[in-house]
Design a protein around this motif. Sequence first.
Motif: not given
Lengths: 423, 383
Positions: B4-12, B210-225
């Motif tokens: 599980v990517p780090e950002s996803m873990a944070k979101i959870k 949402k701003p907090q979510f957006n930051d995490l999702l941006r990070q996730l998009l990187q981590e999913l590569k």
Amino acid sequence: MTVATLAKPRIQQMVKILENILAHRHKNPTYASEELYYELMVKYYRRIMEAVEQERTIVGHTVMSPLEVFYGMGIVPMHLESTSMMMAILLGNYAEFFDAARSFGLTPETCSAHRLLAATVIQNSLPRPDFIVWTNQVCDNTSKSGDAILDLYEIPGIFLDRPYRYTTREVEYFTKELKRLVQFLEEQTGQKMDYDRLSEAVARSQRVTELYREIAELRRNIPAPARNRCFLNSMVVEWLYAGTQEAVEYFELVRDEIKERVDKGVGGIPEERFRILTLFLPPSYEWKLMDWMEQEYGAVSVMEPYCSWWAKGDMDPAKPLESIAEKSFYRSLVRQMHGPSEGIIEDAVQAAIDYKADGSIYFAHIGCRQACALIRSMKDALKDDVGIPMIALDCDIIDPSLSPGEEMRGKLEGFFEMLEDTK
Amino acid sequence: MTAVPESMAKIKDLCNDFPQSRAILDWKKEGKKVVAWVCTYVPEEVIMAAGILPIRMGGINRELELEQANAYLYINTCSFARSCLDLALRKQYDYLDGLAAGATCDGSRRLFDVWKNYIPTPFLHILSVPRKFTEDAHQLYREEVEEFKGHLEKFAGIKITDQGLKEAIQVCNETRQLLHQLYALRKVDNPPISGAEALEITNASYRMPKPQFNDLLRQLLQELKGRVALPGPRPRLMINGSILNNHEFIQAVEKAGSIVVIDELCTGTRYFWRLVENNKVDPLAAIARRYLDNTPCARMNPWDVRLEHVLNMIKEYRVQGAVTEIIRYCVPYAHDEPLLRERLNQIGVPVLELDVEYGMGETGQIKTRVEAFLEMLQGREAR
Ligand code: SF4
Ligand code: SF4
């Protein structure tokens, strides 16, 4: 017999059975209004049968559609839910219809009135309308039923969107919906709306509203001057005949009968013991339950806040479409079912006080979500504000297999005994 | 499943134990207000522009008896509405400053009615939501949103400015665009994110600032590569139907050997699909237009606008089979079901229909039925 040939014989059969019931009523008269009720039923379905035979334009419509507009256009209306329900009751083929709905893919949780409707369409038992008009009055089921009917019949249709709250802008929006309806009907029939005829229909509808209110006033009397059947019959007549002379005459007759009893100081039944507030509708297969309550327990329905109560509002024949639009916000059943809960709860509490109710019966039709969702709120309001008890009777509005009459009688016996003890 | 990517873990972590989740409680700790909305026809931007955190009303991710709710909402109210009320009756929503509902279906409007009668909540508002897409409907809905704005201003004691609305639109649109990017990744053969994970992410998008979510999702998009979520190849499925919040339900479908590549759910694509036009002089009008015109719920008329969205998704995401989950007593979706199934069958997409209760995760019955469905799908592919 092929499926395609079912509609004509079935409607003929319905008319025949209704004629027999009427003949029986004539032989064993009770109240003139009850006979007139059956006369009107025969007339209504006979007109549909003749329209089928003569290939005249039929508009299929869901409950609470603006009948005045159809009568104004001179087309034959066919109330879709009532017709399919009446067909199942008279022909006794519930099981066949419910099976058809199930094979079509409708879950048993959808309102049985609409499963039945879909089934009569799938089976080609219902006379095929030329087009349909459907609305979101009174619930999600009515708003969704039209999609399948259009698809199955491959006919045109128009959906009328009645907004949620009774505000000026929402009435205006619904008026525009009705204007769209007129345009649709004109396109479909190639005829122009006769606005004089429409205004006359509106004037008659207003007359019916006034009569409803006059009757409601008379019904405050003790003993209660109306029989339990009266409100059910009246409701159906209004559903099928709003805007017609027949409706005016029927309600005048009901008013006169009730007034006569009030003047004489007699009740609708010989001995009144319990004054009941009826909430929502008794199952269509078991209207006899209402007779039984009268006969066995002297229990009279003194008011029905869902189906006999018209809030404030009047129609103006000079503004027919605006008036019809507005009516659908204050008229019975729609105001209560398709509006915020305060409306129905306040009405019921007020009715319990005005009509001196001893208790209330809530028919908990399992397919009807918005009626049932308020059972607890209603029970608490009636108990806290008026101090009267309520029984909720689980049932289905159409499907007798869910809660047979016997079971409901058993529960009601206990309720009446409890009422007796607390008197 | 891959790590599980780090950002996803944070979101959870931030959204665990909803509605008593960290992201919301942290916001409350700062003395700020929270208003819950039900459902997707309530404009979040207007709530945000009042300085309030909008969160989506939801029930619990378990199939419960719902005894408390059953006592107040009858058993025939959809279990989504009952589950929400149950949480409220068990004081799980006590931090709420308000509830904003749309009169969208019988379930949600009666939830609002009963909530109003039994759950003390300072701000209560219901919007009338037309069922059509006509200009008249837009005008009515625009006025409803205007009234909602006025009510919120009074409640929050602030003036909602056009500038504030534009900023809120900007943030919400960013969320929508990021979710689009995430979903686009699911078009490939071996997607980097599973259907269950995607639902967890969309759930989070309306359960935290949402701003907090957006930051995490941006990070996730990187981590999913370069990531592959589930080993493939697997039959590609779509999920559609009533509201679904429990990702374990999708997990169960995927565990059986599939991958859910797209959805037509109000908690998925239908929540974020369209953007609000942010170049308009009148931001409130732009918001109102987007909410009514958004990819529709089954309540809307004509129904085939919904169908069109389903068909587009099927094509774009190369869907081989559809799973339709209908919550018992969810009338709008139940009525669409026979028609939808017929249309999908016509284009050669088989449909598995599941009657469920809200909150349901994996059950033996679901497992068996999904396995049989997948076998049938694989059999077709092999032919
Ligand atoms: S009984 Fe209830 S659910 Fe059925 S059509 Fe009437 S209002 Fe709708
Ligand atoms: S759409 Fe269905 S699940 Fe959602 S609130 Fe309405 S009835 Fe319940």
